[in-house]
Each structure stands twice: as C-alpha cells, then as structure tokens.
Design a protein around this motif. Sequence first.
Motif, PDB file in Angstrom:
ATOM      1  N   PRO A  74      38.065   8.657  11.559  1.00  0.00           N
ATOM      2  CA  PRO A  74      38.697   9.518  12.569  1.00  0.00           C
ATOM      3  C   PRO A  74      39.767   8.815  13.394  1.00  0.00           C
ATOM      4  N   ASP A  75      39.650   7.482  13.578  1.00  0.00           N
ATOM      5  CA  ASP A  75      40.659   6.807  14.386  1.00  0.00           C
ATOM      6  C   ASP A  75      42.004   6.701  13.676  1.00  0.00           C
ATOM      7  N   PHE A  92      43.215   9.567  12.104  1.00  0.00           N
ATOM      8  CA  PHE A  92      43.725  10.936  12.028  1.00  0.00           C
ATOM      9  C   PHE A  92      45.077  11.068  12.738  1.00  0.00           C
ATOM     10  N   GLU A  93      45.166  10.518  13.943  1.00  0.00           N
ATOM     11  CA  GLU A  93      46.390  10.685  14.732  1.00  0.00           C
ATOM     12  C   GLU A  93      47.593  10.096  14.000  1.00  0.00           C
ATOM     13  N   GLY A 111      34.820  13.399  16.575  1.00  0.00           N
ATOM     14  CA  GLY A 111      34.644  12.718  17.842  1.00  0.00           C
ATOM     15  C   GLY A 111      33.248  12.134  17.958  1.00  0.00           C
ATOM     16  N   SER A 163      36.111  12.820  23.452  1.00  0.00           N
ATOM     17  CA  SER A 163      36.820  12.364  22.253  1.00  0.00           C
ATOM     18  C   SER A 163      37.058  13.516  21.285  1.00  0.00           C
ATOM     19  N   GLU A 175      40.108  15.271  22.513  1.00  0.00           N
ATOM     20  CA  GLU A 175      41.303  14.477  22.196  1.00  0.00           C
ATOM     21  C   GLU A 175      41.673  14.623  20.728  1.00  0.00           C
ATOM     22  N   LEU A 176      40.659  14.581  19.857  1.00  0.00           N
ATOM     23  CA  LEU A 176      40.907  14.721  18.428  1.00  0.00           C
ATOM     24  C   LEU A 176      41.476  16.099  18.108  1.00  0.00           C
ATOM     25  N   ASN A 177      40.920  17.142  18.715  1.00  0.00           N
ATOM     26  CA  ASN A 177      41.442  18.486  18.492  1.00  0.00           C
ATOM     27  C   ASN A 177      42.891  18.589  18.938  1.00  0.00           C
TER      28      ASN A 177
END
Length: 514
Positions: free
Chosen positions: A144-145, A147-148, A177, A182, A185-187
């Motif tokens: 997930p880290d 994704f951005e 998250g 978190s 933030e991910l959304n």
Amino acid sequence: MASVESAARNPLRDPRDRRLSRIAGPSSMVLFGVTGDLARKKLMPAVYDLANRGLLPPSFALVGFARRNWSEEDFAAEVKHAVQQYARTPFSEDVWNQLAEGIRFVQGAFDDDDAFEQLKKTIAELDEHRGTGGNHAFYLSIPPDKFEQVCQQLSRHGLAAADDGNWRRVVIEKPFGHDLESARELNDIVESVFPPDAVFRIDHYLGKETVQNILALRFANQLFEPLWNSNYVDHVQITMAEDIGIGGRAGYYDGVGAARDVIQNHLLQLLALTAMEEPISFDADNLRAEKEKILAAVEVPDDLGAHSVLGQYSGGWQGGEEVAGYLDEADIPDSSITETYAAIRLDINTRRWSGVPFYLRTGKRLGRRVTEIAVVFKRAPNMIFGHHGSNDDFGQNAVVIRVQPDEGATIRFGSKVPGTQMEVRDVTMDFGYGHAFTESSPEAYERLILDVLLGEPPLFPRHQEVELSWKILDPFEDYWSRRGEQPQPYDPGSWGPPAAAELLARDGRSWRRP
C-alpha cells in the motif's frame, strides 16, 4: 442496473438470454507486482481460467510491469509456469497460445518515468494492433505504501484518464490502510487520480460463491428470512480459522496482527452481509447502501476488555509435526505483542438485531482451516420434551454457512431417535456445492477480475465501507495498544486461548467446534 449497462457495452452478451455467461469486452489488464506470490498463485492462473472458460475476448492482453530484466518471452514463460502449476482448469495449448499473443512486459521501477512512457506506448500498441479499445485495468498487487507513487505516475503520463467511450480502472488489494486515518489518506490518494466508480477494492472473500450465497439463502427463501431476527436468533458466530502459522509473512504480519489482517475486512464484510436488510436490487449502490447501514449501526462496547480476547500461538505439536511458536518464527522479535488470535463481541443497534450478539474470531495454528457463519437460534421451550434427552443431545437449532473449504450450508435441528422412547437428538441436513452442482465453483479471483473488466462493482467495498470498518476496529486496537500486554498463549491445534471460551461463557454461551 450495472449488469444491463455492462451488457450494453459488451455486444457479446444479450441480457435477455440467461444462457449466456458474462463475457468481458475488449480490454487489457496491467499487472504491477508480477513477481509476487499473489500474482503467481492467484492472478495469472485466474486470467488463464477465465480465458479457458471463454469469458475473455480473443483480443485480451496482459501486461506485466516489474524491475526484472525480462523479455516478453521471459515473462510469458513465467506466466505459463504459474498457470500450469496453479490454474483450476485443465491446461490447453490452444487457449494458452491465444492468450500468449496478448502478453507484454515493461521493465522498470515505480519511480522510472521512462518505464511509464514505455507502458504508455505498449498500451497504445495494444489498442491499435490488438483491439483493446482503450480499455485498461491497472492491478496494483503491490504494498500500500507504493499506491501513491504508482497512481501519480499513471496520472502524470496520461494513463489514468479515459477518453469518451472507453474506460480506465484501478484495482487495489487489502490492507486498505492500518487505521481510519491512513484509510482516508489512501482513499484520497487513489481517488485524486481515478474517479470513485473506477476504483475497485479487492476483498477476495467477497468473490467466493458461498459468500454470495448468503444473499440467496436469505432473500430467495421464505424459510429463513422471517426467522432472521432477534425474535428467534440467539447469537451469531463468524469464524475464520487457519491451521498454519505465519509462514514467510513475518515482515507483513508482525505489528499488523489477526484483527487488522482479517476482522477489519473479511469478517466485518461477512457480518454486514449476514445482518443487512434486503436491498432494492443487487446493483452496486443498493447493495453497498444496506451494508453501510449495518456497519454504521454496529455499537462499539464501553468495556472493550470484557468484549475482546487476544492470543498468540506457542510451540508444540500439531498434526503429528512439531511447530514453532510465534515468538520463535524467523524474523519475529522476542518482545513482539502481535496477536495471532483475536475474538470480539459486537452488537448491532437496529430493530432486527437488538439484543443479538455477534461473535467474531480469527486465528492461526487453530484446530483446522475453516471459515463459517453460524446463526444460532434460541432454544425451544421444550415443554413436552424436557425430560427426554439431555441438553447435549437436544440443543439449539442453527444455520451454518460454510465459506471454505467445504463450501455449502448445514441446518441443525432436533429429531426423534428411532425406538420406543420419545428421545430427541440433534441431527443435521447438509448442502454441499460439490454434490449439488455439476459445475465447480470458480476461484474467487476469477469472478472479481471479470467484474473489474465488466465494470460491475457490487462485490467491491467502496471507501465508506472501509472507513466504517475501521471506526469499529480502531477503538479495540487503541485499547490493546494502550494496555500493551502480551497476548495469552495457546497451544497449536487448539481453538484459541482459554480466555476465548470465557468471552462467551460470561454470556452463557460457548463457541461452536467447526
């Protein structure tokens, strides 16, 4: 409705003909993280199985993106090896040869602009020469880290924006998250690049036939729905047990634990499907709305300690094999307080479920691998049967939905024992998918990948569901973190720590032994 709209986009499918399967239209899937276990064991075989069942168009393309120094032939060989080892359907050279014609590979890292430009050229080439029609799904089988970074690269290089008449979609895997903050933030990161209806959050449990059968069992049968409420139901138990340890997942698992790994997503989704009201239809908006109402109605208890139990498996013997305890697993620190077992009690503040506790439990190194939902009914008054058989012989009725591994459902009820005495004992009636249907259930990822390509989102939780789930679990996690105690040890092959039995015993109940 979503199914009709997708059929309209797909000329191969006539919604009026129920004999036809859903067949994806022209499209490709770009797979980030192709060297991982998920891609090798689940995603690549699922793509092949869909092709083998005739559910992908001849023009379908699979694009791999990774740092490996592979040619397209190398990547195709990796896919073929994964398919031959893990595919559910028999291997066919003809099917493989057709699929292989659409396999491409792009070498590069997530921060490599040149690689994403090459990906853009590859997609354009597929549109022009293979007929993918500008329709592309980006599957982020990555941590997930990352994704951005990947989403921003897709946006920066013009890969995320769809033209009129085609689509671009992104698929992300759990965890969504590690807490509410978190997750939000991910959304925000993902939905800043892709519109909400183009974001598909994969929870593979929702692709399982038996999970979907919860809705059929409840709403297609007059036998069950009138009893599915607090007038008749005593309590509900939702279990996901594994008989294995953490394996090679120490880097991911330690610090995450059983509750974040399973309860926040899988088990709360099963709770929502079990407890939700009947939707107006099974399209995405209506189905999600009812699930969100239930999750919003879940009450977080004031006494979190009395409503939860944590455990950590110790070393010992299981299945004739000596196994290591969690603290003895490779790369696990001696001081780790990460739980490998978690159980919580939740209540739902609705008219239907008022006073009915929902017990959720999950753990590793338990008695067997099983996932099930048990709806346990109140005891009958037994005015005339009270002197005929003990309580152990004549218990509570139950409907048990088995999600895995023996997919099906069991009904437990009392029946007279043959003989001259009026003696009643519990018996079961069993339905198994493998016995009732000639066609085997598709693997969950087959259904979910196909739904992504069709643009049918009912089985994918949207960000409201994710955030509501974290709102339920976060207070427990905060309490456990503040307490900072070592989870109670339990023997491998058992059904959890002693405190787990006490959790239900305080309510005058006991766990089912699956």
